[in-house]
Structures are given as C-alpha cells and as structure tokens.
Design an enzyme around this catalytic site. Structure first.
Site, PDB file in Angstrom:
ATOM      1  N   SER A  50     -48.880  43.846 -66.853  1.00  0.00           N
ATOM      2  CA  SER A  50     -48.041  43.371 -67.955  1.00  0.00           C
ATOM      3  C   SER A  50     -46.818  44.260 -68.073  1.00  0.00           C
ATOM      4  O   SER A  50     -46.883  45.470 -67.839  1.00  0.00           O
ATOM      5  CB  SER A  50     -48.835  43.316 -69.256  1.00  0.00           C
ATOM      6  OG  SER A  50     -49.212  44.609 -69.661  1.00  0.00           O
ATOM      7  N   GLY A  80     -44.354  44.156 -70.817  1.00  0.00           N
ATOM      8  CA  GLY A  80     -43.685  44.012 -72.110  1.00  0.00           C
ATOM      9  C   GLY A  80     -42.827  42.760 -72.149  1.00  0.00           C
ATOM     10  O   GLY A  80     -43.239  41.699 -71.654  1.00  0.00           O
ATOM     11  N   ALA A  81     -41.624  42.892 -72.707  1.00  0.00           N
ATOM     12  CA  ALA A  81     -40.733  41.734 -72.850  1.00  0.00           C
ATOM     13  C   ALA A  81     -40.318  41.153 -71.497  1.00  0.00           C
ATOM     14  O   ALA A  81     -39.835  40.018 -71.423  1.00  0.00           O
ATOM     15  CB  ALA A  81     -39.496  42.135 -73.647  1.00  0.00           C
ATOM     16  N   GLY A 141     -42.380  40.354 -69.213  1.00  0.00           N
ATOM     17  CA  GLY A 141     -43.382  39.383 -68.789  1.00  0.00           C
ATOM     18  C   GLY A 141     -44.531  39.991 -68.021  1.00  0.00           C
ATOM     19  O   GLY A 141     -44.993  41.091 -68.335  1.00  0.00           O
ATOM     20  N   ASP A 147     -53.800  42.726 -75.400  1.00  0.00           N
ATOM     21  CA  ASP A 147     -55.130  42.148 -75.644  1.00  0.00           C
ATOM     22  C   ASP A 147     -55.036  40.619 -75.651  1.00  0.00           C
ATOM     23  O   ASP A 147     -55.937  39.918 -75.165  1.00  0.00           O
ATOM     24  CB  ASP A 147     -55.682  42.633 -76.992  1.00  0.00           C
ATOM     25  CG  ASP A 147     -55.650  44.145 -77.101  1.00  0.00           C
ATOM     26  OD1 ASP A 147     -55.720  44.807 -76.048  1.00  0.00           O
ATOM     27  OD2 ASP A 147     -55.536  44.661 -78.234  1.00  0.00           O
TER      28      ASP A 147
HETATM   29  N1  ATP Z   1     -41.093  41.694 -76.921  1.00  0.00           N
HETATM   30  C1  ATP Z   1     -41.878  40.772 -76.357  1.00  0.00           C
HETATM   31  N2  ATP Z   1     -41.520  39.478 -76.348  1.00  0.00           N
HETATM   32  C2  ATP Z   1     -42.293  38.531 -75.778  1.00  0.00           C
HETATM   33  N3  ATP Z   1     -43.468  38.790 -75.165  1.00  0.00           N
HETATM   34  C3  ATP Z   1     -43.865  40.058 -75.134  1.00  0.00           C
HETATM   35  C4  ATP Z   1     -43.112  41.121 -75.727  1.00  0.00           C
HETATM   36  N4  ATP Z   1     -43.801  42.276 -75.530  1.00  0.00           N
HETATM   37  C5  ATP Z   1     -44.925  41.944 -74.873  1.00  0.00           C
HETATM   38  N5  ATP Z   1     -44.964  40.614 -74.614  1.00  0.00           N
HETATM   39  C6  ATP Z   1     -45.988  39.862 -73.898  1.00  0.00           C
HETATM   40  O1  ATP Z   1     -47.206  40.576 -74.016  1.00  0.00           O
HETATM   41  C7  ATP Z   1     -47.689  40.968 -72.733  1.00  0.00           C
HETATM   42  C8  ATP Z   1     -48.385  42.292 -72.851  1.00  0.00           C
HETATM   43  O2  ATP Z   1     -47.474  43.255 -73.332  1.00  0.00           O
HETATM   44  P1  ATP Z   1     -47.453  44.746 -72.812  1.00  0.00           P
HETATM   45  O3  ATP Z   1     -47.065  44.793 -71.402  1.00  0.00           O
HETATM   46  O4  ATP Z   1     -46.619  45.508 -73.788  1.00  0.00           O
HETATM   47  O5  ATP Z   1     -49.002  45.113 -72.893  1.00  0.00           O
HETATM   48  P2  ATP Z   1     -49.757  46.401 -73.386  1.00  0.00           P
HETATM   49  O6  ATP Z   1     -48.910  47.600 -73.152  1.00  0.00           O
HETATM   50  O7  ATP Z   1     -51.103  46.346 -72.832  1.00  0.00           O
HETATM   51  O8  ATP Z   1     -49.802  46.063 -74.940  1.00  0.00           O
HETATM   52  P3  ATP Z   1     -50.642  46.722 -76.137  1.00  0.00           P
HETATM   53  O9  ATP Z   1     -51.370  47.917 -75.601  1.00  0.00           O
HETATM   54  O10 ATP Z   1     -49.564  47.055 -77.123  1.00  0.00           O
HETATM   55  O11 ATP Z   1     -51.520  45.641 -76.606  1.00  0.00           O
HETATM   56  C9  ATP Z   1     -46.460  40.986 -71.831  1.00  0.00           C
HETATM   57  O12 ATP Z   1     -46.828  40.796 -70.478  1.00  0.00           O
HETATM   58  C10 ATP Z   1     -45.638  39.827 -72.394  1.00  0.00           C
HETATM   59  O13 ATP Z   1     -46.080  38.590 -71.856  1.00  0.00           O
HETATM   60  O1  F1X Z   2     -57.302  53.878 -77.624  1.00  0.00           O
HETATM   61  P1  F1X Z   2     -57.416  52.514 -76.964  1.00  0.00           P
HETATM   62  O2  F1X Z   2     -58.815  51.991 -77.058  1.00  0.00           O
HETATM   63  O3  F1X Z   2     -56.842  52.455 -75.602  1.00  0.00           O
HETATM   64  O4  F1X Z   2     -56.494  51.544 -77.821  1.00  0.00           O
HETATM   65  C1  F1X Z   2     -56.824  51.260 -79.138  1.00  0.00           C
HETATM   66  C2  F1X Z   2     -55.790  50.326 -79.709  1.00  0.00           C
HETATM   67  O5  F1X Z   2     -54.489  50.927 -79.728  1.00  0.00           O
HETATM   68  O6  F1X Z   2     -55.723  49.163 -78.915  1.00  0.00           O
HETATM   69  C3  F1X Z   2     -55.453  48.014 -79.713  1.00  0.00           C
HETATM   70  C4  F1X Z   2     -54.176  47.373 -79.276  1.00  0.00           C
HETATM   71  O7  F1X Z   2     -54.241  47.038 -77.936  1.00  0.00           O
HETATM   72  C5  F1X Z   2     -55.446  48.521 -81.153  1.00  0.00           C
HETATM   73  O8  F1X Z   2     -56.050  47.589 -81.987  1.00  0.00           O
HETATM   74  C6  F1X Z   2     -56.159  49.836 -81.098  1.00  0.00           C
HETATM   75  O9  F1X Z   2     -55.808  50.730 -82.114  1.00  0.00           O
END
Ligand code: ATP
Ligand code: F1X
Length: 312
Positions: free
Chosen positions: A223, A225-226, A228, A255
């Site tokens: 993943s 972020g924005a 994709g 998630d």
């Molecule tokens: N600003 C955004 N606008 C649209 N879609 C987004 C944005 N940020 C994240 N996404 C969507 O969410 C998916 C997962 O985001 P990201 O890569 O930030 O995952 P992550 O770091 O595991 O997230 P988190 O740990 O915060 O749940 C991205 O692949 C994208 O499809």
């Molecule tokens: O410390 P971990 O388990 O890696 O992440 C925990 C966490 O940041 O993950 C979720 C968002 O993805 C939140 O609900 C929670 O606080």
C-alpha cells in the site's frame, strides 16, 4: 451463505483520536475534538468485513481490566468473540490528527502475556482455526509474544489449511515473512525498512514484490497511501490509484484495504474487482475517524472512481 472469516489481533488498542491545528511539541496543546474507541488492526478489519456482508469472528488477547468496551463492540457488530483475557489493561494508542492531515501515533505498551497464557491462547486458536479458510493476522505484538512465536503461529495456522493474510511491521514482519503467508500487505515504508533500501519508485517496489512472490508468498500487496496500491500475484502485477480525498484521518486505511482483499478473495472476485473494492473501502476510511462502510451506494460510486491497471 459464504464461509465465515477470522481476524486475529494479538495487540489490540483503545484508539484515542484527537484533532488539532498543529502540534507544538514540548508545550500545551489544546485538542479540538476527541474520540475513544476499541480498535487494533484485526478488529478494524473485522468491522469493515462485517459492513461488506461477511460473517466474521475475532480472536486475540485483551487486558481483563478494560475489556468491556471491546466485548460490547463485538456484540454490537455481531462479531463472534474468541478473544482471551489476561491480567492487565489493553493499551491506549493516541492518534493526533493535524489540520494538514499528518497523523502522529503514540502507541503505548500493551499487556504482558505469560508463557502459559500464550500456550493456552495458541491451543484455542488452532482449535478454532479449523472452521475458517481465510484468517487475517494483523498488528504488532504484546510483550511476551516474540516475533518467532508469531511466525510459528502463522505457520501452524497455514498447516491447518488456512490462508493467512498478514499485516504487521518491524521484527514481526521480518519473521512473519518466513512463514510464507498467503498474502502480505506492508506499506511502502515498512517494505523499504524490511528490504534495507529505499523503494521510491513503482519499479523498485515491483521488483521487491516479485522477489517475495518467487520466494513463495502468493499475494504481495504494497500500500502506498494516497498513491494507491501495487499487487503482485499469479505472475501478474496490478496497480490501483484512488481519487483525491478530503482526509479526516488516515488511521485504519491499511486495515480497510486488508478487509477488501479478504472479502474479495473469499468471494472469488477477479483481480480488477478486488482492487476496486479494497481501494474504495480504504479511500472511504480516510474520510472518517475509524473504519467502516456505512453506505453501499457510496461504496459503489467510489469503486467506479478507482483507476486500475495491469502492469506490462
Ligand atoms: N489520502 C488518501 N486518499 C485516498 N486513499 C488513501 C489515502 N491514504 C490511503 N489511502 C488508501 O488506503 C490504502 C492504505 O493506506 P496506507 O498505505 O497509508 O496503509 P497503512 O500505512 O497500512 O495504513 P494505516 O496503518 O494507517 O492503517 C492505500 O493503498 C490507499 O488505497
Ligand atoms: O501497533 P500496531 O498493532 O501495529 O497498530 C495499532 C494501530 O495503530 O493500528 C490500527 C490502525 O491500523 C489502530 O487502530 C491501532 O491503534
């Protein structure tokens, strides 16, 4: 009726999310609004899966001291509750969301799990696992559960015939990959940390993804972020990009993406559909605090706006 799915969260959290103009480190900060809710990666995944129409069970380890809010949430969402409680309190994770969309996470330590508690948990989980084909194993590890123990748990679940969708970071990710989960979903920063080199371009990410596929991980989802997501599987690589969103909080976007993949794969959808679904639920996640798909029409509209392509 499709088969139920299981999510495992070894280190859940009460998420305390606050909105603030701009954080001033080292001085008093006035928070504009706040909310406290039961969360943690696998629990967030379960909530989204439920909204998508899945039958879902949740497992993991809760602190007995403050477990009620979690138990209430599981009831409210109709999630089959396999969580085990141990002495202590589940951690609180503070998420400060600034006006520019930046999120600062303060993730506190969770409960400490004793050896005999881990053994009991493992025995229970392996018994329960027989009922589930798709198991999401997500998040960090509490004290007392090593990255090796977590890897072995994933391996044992897969030996039982389950397909494990794995989302973690740091040492737990490094070790977990050794169990060759059916699907992994690091974000690009986590993958670069694991690779020990910057992965700044789609080509560099793709090369790592294909390497992991060749080593026996069937689905590598990165993943971005924005920007994709990139998905390599079955000798193909695909990319999807969401439209520009008005961001309220990005917590739980990853998630939501895992939930979209778990649901799409368990329903036998094709790759394009899965990418549309997973990207759309994640895009909707950033427009709210927490996760969920409250409105099916909104989801369908968002799916149509995702740019999906198979890479040559
Ligand atoms: N600003 C955004 N606008 C649209 N879609 C987004 C944005 N940020 C994240 N996404 C969507 O969410 C998916 C997962 O985001 P990201 O890569 O930030 O995952 P992550 O770091 O595991 O997230 P988190 O740990 O915060 O749940 C991205 O692949 C994208 O499809
Ligand atoms: O410390 P971990 O388990 O890696 O992440 C925990 C966490 O940041 O993950 C979720 C968002 O993805 C939140 O609900 C929670 O606080």
């Amino acid at each position: 009726m499709s088969k139920p799915l299981l999510t495992v969260t070894l280190n859940p959290a009460l998420d305390l999310t606050g909105h603030i103009g701009q954080i001033q480190v080292g001085s008093v900060n006035v928070v504009k609004s706040g909310s406290l809710h039961p969360a943690g990666k696998g629990i967030n995944v379960a909530r989204v899966l439920r909204d998508l129409g899945a039958e879902v069970a949740v497992s993991g380890i809760l602190g007995a001291g403050n477990q009620q809010a979690f138990r209430d949430l599981f009831k409210q969402y109709g999630l089959t509750d396999h969580f085990m409680a141990v002495p202590g309190d589940t951690r609180i994770n503070v998420k400060m969301v600034e006006e520019n969309g930046d999120v600062t996470d303060l993730n506190f330590p969770g409960v400490a799990v004793a050896d005999d508690e881990l053994k009991e948990f493992e025995a229970r989980l392996l018994r329960q696992a027989e009922q589930y084909e798709y198991i999401v194993f997500a998040g960090s590890l509490p004290r007392g559960i090593s990255a090796e123990a977590s890897r072995d748990l994933i391996a044992k679940l897969q030996q039982k015939g389950a397909k494990v969708l794995f989302d973690s970071s740091k040492e737990a990710l490094v070790k977990g990959l050794e169990a060759k989960p059916f699907l992994i979903k690091p974000n690009e920063v986590e993958l670069a940390e694991w690779a020990g080199q910057p992965l700044d371009t789609e080509e560099a990410l793709r090369a790592q993804a294909e390497k992991l596929c060749a080593e026996g991980i069937a689905n590598v989802v990165i993943s971005r972020g924005a920007d994709g997501v990139l998905w390599c599987a079955d000798g193909e690589c695909w990319a999807a990009k969401p439209p520009r969103m008005e961001v309220v909080s990005t917590v739980g976007a990853g998630d939501s993406m895992v939930a979209g993949f778990a649901w799409g794969l368990s329903q036998g959808m094709d790759k394009e559909q899965i990418l549309r679904l997973a990207s759309a639920v994640s895009a909707l996640a950033v427009t709210q605090i927490g996760v969920g798909v409250p409105n099916k029409q909104q989801l369908a509209d968002m799916m149509a706006r995702i740019d999906v392509k198979r890479l040559g």
